[in-house]
Design an enzyme around this catalytic site. Structure first.
Site, PDB file in Angstrom:
ATOM      1  N   ASP A  55       1.266  -1.680  -0.253  1.00  0.00           N
ATOM      2  CA  ASP A  55       0.703  -0.185   0.057  1.00  0.00           C
ATOM      3  C   ASP A  55       0.560   1.671  -0.144  1.00  0.00           C
ATOM      4  OD1 ASP A  55      -2.518  -1.845  -0.477  1.00  0.00           O
ATOM      5  OD2 ASP A  55      -2.478  -1.542   1.935  1.00  0.00           O
ATOM      6  N   GLY A  56       2.080   1.044   0.479  1.00  0.00           N
ATOM      7  CA  GLY A  56       2.948   2.369   0.347  1.00  0.00           C
ATOM      8  C   GLY A  56       3.298   2.270  -0.577  1.00  0.00           C
ATOM      9  N   LYS A 174      -7.400   4.625  12.181  1.00  0.00           N
ATOM     10  CA  LYS A 174      -7.719   3.885  13.121  1.00  0.00           C
ATOM     11  C   LYS A 174      -7.073   3.955  14.267  1.00  0.00           C
ATOM     12  CE  LYS A 174      -9.051  -1.081  13.366  1.00  0.00           C
ATOM     13  NZ  LYS A 174      -8.274  -1.406  14.459  1.00  0.00           N
TER      14      LYS A 174
END
Length: 277
Positions: A55-56, A174
Site C-alpha cells: 500500500d505504501g 484507525k
C-alpha cells in the site's frame, strides 16, 4: 498482420519498491508487456499504473501521478500480505495480464482529500491526500479552533488532528480510535490525536464524520512551528494561519477487477483473521 499504431496501445507504467521480490516481479512483468503489441511501457502520461510492493508503494505512485487523475487508473500487486489498495498477490501476475487483455476501461473510483494550508504571510499551499492529512505542533500543546462549514465547533488542545478519507480510515485513523468507513461513502473523518479533556478543557473526544459538501477548517491559535503530514510525506511550516480540508473534485480510480476482494474481507483479514468461535 496489421501492426497496432502507438496511439492505439495502452500506456502502462510500472512502479515498484526496492525489495528483491518486487524487483524480480518487475523484471518479469516488464519483459512480458514489452513484447505485447497491446501495451506500450512508459512512465510519461500513462493510462494504467501498476504498482508492485504494498500500500505504501501505491501511495507513492498516487502522488507521482496525482495531476493525471482524470485519465489514469491504478492497479496494485502485493509482494507481502494482501493490502487495501492491492488486488493481486505476487503469484497472480497471469491473472492480472488476463484481466488487462480483456479490459474495457472499467474502473472503481474513490474520494480523495484536498488540503489547503494558509500561512501567516498569506501564502497558500495545496495538496491531495489518499489516506489522511495531519497537523501537529512541534513545541508544547497544540491549541486550535475546529470550524465546520464556517461554524465554530470546538477549541482543541492536544497533540494534533487527523483528517482521513474513507480509504484512509483503516490506516492511521484507525490506530487513533477512529471509525472504519466503506470507501464508497463520500465523507471525511476528523479524529483527535491525544486531546486534553478535563474540568477545564473540553473537546468532543470522538471522531466526527463530515459529509461530502462540508469543509473542515483548523485554525491554530499559537505561533510556532507545525508539522503537516500528507500521507507518507511531512512538511514543517512556521506560523500556520489555517488549514482547510474538503473532498477533492477528482477521485482515484482503480482498474476494475473481476475477482476483487471485498472491502470487508480485507478489513477482516487485516485486523481480525480467522478464528474458531
Amino acid at each position: 498482420m496489421t501492426q497496432m499504431n502507438f496511439t492505439d496501445k495502452i500506456k502502462v507504467a510500472i512502479i515498484a519498491n526496492g525489495k528483491y521480490q518486487s524487483k524480480r516481479l518487475t523484471a518479469k512483468l516488464f519483459a512480458i508487456l514489452r513484447n505485447d503489441d497491446r501495451f506500450y511501457l512508459t512512465k510519461k502520461n500513462p493510462d494504467i499504473v501498476i504498482t508492485i510492493g504494498g500500500d505504501g508503494m501505491l501511495l507513492s505512485a498516487f502522488h507521482m501521478y496525482e495531476k493525471c487523475l482524470d485519465h489514469v487508473r491504478f492497479v496494485g500487486i502485493h509482494t507481502g500480505h494482501l493490502g487495501f489498495y492491492t488486488d493481486y498477490r505476487d503469484f497472480e501476475v497471469d491473472k492480472l495480464l488476463e484481466n488487462l487483455h480483456s479490459d474495457k476501461g472499467e474502473k472503481a473510483s474513490y474520494p480523495i482529500l484536498k488540503v489547503t494550508a494558509t500561512l501567516a504571510d498569506g501564502r497558500q499551499l495545496t495538496s491531495r491526500a489518499l489516506n489522511e492529512a495531519t497537523i501537529r505542533r512541534i513545541e508544547k500543546t497544540m491549541v486550535a479552533d475546529v470550524v465546520i462549514n464556517k461554524v465554530h465547533f470546538e477549541r482543541f488542545r492536544g497533540d494534533g488532528i487527523s483528517v482521513s478519507t474513507p480509504t484512509g480510515s483503516t490506516a492511521y485513523n484507525k490506530s487513533l480510535g477512529g471509525a472504519v468507513l466503506h470507501p464508497t461513502i463520500e465523507a471525511l473523518q476528523l479524529t483527535e490525536i491525544s486531546s486534553l479533556n478535563n474540568r477545564v478543557f473540553r473537546t468532543l473526544g470522538s471522531s466526527i464524520i463530515v459529509p461530502k459538501k462540508d469543509k473542515i477548517e483548523i485554525v491554530p491559535k499559537r505561533l510556532g512551528s507545525y508539522v503537516l503530514s500528507i500521507d507518507n510525506k511531512t512538511y514543517t511550516h512556521r506560523n500556520v494561519a489555517k488549514i482547510e480540508y474538503e473532498i477533492d473534485r477528482k477521485k482515484i480510480s482503480f482498474v476494475s477487477t473481476p475477482s476483487h476482494t471485498s472491502f470487508w474481507e480485507r478489513v477482516k483479514d487485516a485486523f481480525i483473521g480467522d478464528f474458531d468461535s
